[in-house]
Design an enzyme around this catalytic site. Structure first.
Site, PDB file in Angstrom:
ATOM      1  N   HIS B   7      59.123  94.173  36.016  1.00 47.79           N
ATOM      2  CA  HIS B   7      57.722  94.592  35.958  1.00 47.79           C
ATOM      3  C   HIS B   7      57.272  95.211  37.281  1.00 47.79           C
ATOM      4  O   HIS B   7      57.921  95.026  38.309  1.00 47.79           O
ATOM      5  CB  HIS B   7      56.782  93.421  35.615  1.00 47.79           C
ATOM      6  CG  HIS B   7      56.752  92.319  36.639  1.00 47.79           C
ATOM      7  ND1 HIS B   7      57.545  91.198  36.550  1.00 47.79           N
ATOM      8  CD2 HIS B   7      56.018  92.148  37.768  1.00 47.79           C
ATOM      9  CE1 HIS B   7      57.296  90.390  37.568  1.00 47.79           C
ATOM     10  NE2 HIS B   7      56.366  90.950  38.334  1.00 47.79           N
ATOM     11  N   HIS B  79      53.583  94.640  43.927  1.00 46.16           N
ATOM     12  CA  HIS B  79      55.023  94.398  44.066  1.00 46.16           C
ATOM     13  C   HIS B  79      55.776  94.917  42.857  1.00 46.16           C
ATOM     14  O   HIS B  79      55.185  95.314  41.853  1.00 46.16           O
ATOM     15  CB  HIS B  79      55.333  92.909  44.307  1.00 46.16           C
ATOM     16  CG  HIS B  79      55.066  91.990  43.150  1.00 46.16           C
ATOM     17  ND1 HIS B  79      53.895  91.292  42.999  1.00 46.16           N
ATOM     18  CD2 HIS B  79      55.839  91.640  42.083  1.00 46.16           C
ATOM     19  CE1 HIS B  79      53.958  90.548  41.894  1.00 46.16           C
ATOM     20  NE2 HIS B  79      55.122  90.743  41.322  1.00 46.16           N
ATOM     21  N   GLU B 130      60.180  91.446  44.359  1.00 52.10           N
ATOM     22  CA  GLU B 130      60.427  90.133  43.771  1.00 52.10           C
ATOM     23  C   GLU B 130      61.759  90.189  43.034  1.00 52.10           C
ATOM     24  O   GLU B 130      62.059  91.176  42.356  1.00 52.10           O
ATOM     25  CB  GLU B 130      59.303  89.784  42.779  1.00 52.10           C
ATOM     26  CG  GLU B 130      59.487  88.432  42.095  1.00 52.10           C
ATOM     27  CD  GLU B 130      58.386  88.097  41.085  1.00 52.10           C
ATOM     28  OE1 GLU B 130      57.641  89.011  40.683  1.00 52.10           O
ATOM     29  OE2 GLU B 130      58.274  86.921  40.698  1.00 52.10           O
TER      30      GLU B 130
END
Lengths: 136, 136
Positions: B7, B79, B130
């Protein structure tokens, strides 16, 4: 309207170093650098299987990412690109609902050879959104 | 090492307004808001078919995105998350090659219930990355 997340573009000050980070530290599949002088960038594609990251370094005097890198010298996420199947219809819907298209307001040919447009980041939560017409 | 682009997270000052923009202007498939008090955010998932956008609004006093929104009041890309199949092995490789893991340096349970870690943006061209362990 919007379909697949085509890519996330990251502006970087040093393309060779950024490519090495993705290849050697993150273990990603990275391509060869491609100079796109008509778009003012050199690009490396990072293939994530389902989508792509594009690492962008300025190329030439009038690069569209020079100002971004002046504000963000370390680099940063520059834009996100979604696919659409009819960019003219998308443009009409967006303008009708009050969104602003950057430039002269009409699609132009983007870095992949397809028609693209960019939406004003102020209309989308500080995010520069590219729409790219991708043949179905 | 890194696999799918899981994502892209966008921090927004007003989740209802941002959701309406993605649903009504961009014609995207958006979900219902989910409050994740243990992560300090309320999230709406935008399903792009191949990946996701996560719209994040601060929740509570100690939200991890409050400082970002103070610097970027209109919102912005916060992010990007890549999937890995073995987060402990990924963490070792990253630390061995000089990358810094945020926090105490060990994976913790993320918003999807899987182990995650965040890498220092200074080590990756100004981009907060991430990594999320997703069972194969």
């Amino acid at each position: 309207m919007i379909g697949r997340l085509n890519h996330v573009a990251i502006a970087v000050p040093d393309l060779a170093r950024a490519t090495a980070r993705y290849r050697d530290q993150l273990g990603a599949r990275v391509g060869e650098p491609q100079a796109l002088p008509e778009h003012g960038v050199t690009v490396v594609f990072v293939d994530t299987g389902n989508s792509k990251v594009e690492l962008l370094e300025p190329l030439g005097e009038a690069s569209p990412i020079t100002a971004f890198l002046e504000k963000n010298p370390a680099g940063g996420m520059h834009h996100i690109c979604f696919e659409v199947d009819d960019i003219e219809a998308s443009a009409r819907r967006l303008v009708e609902t009050g969104a602003r298209i950057l430039g002269d307001g009409t699609p132009r040919i983007g870095a992949h050879g397809n028609p693209v447009l960019f939406l004003h980041p102020k209309d989308f939560d500080g995010t520069l959104i590219e729409l790219e017409e991708v043949p179905a």
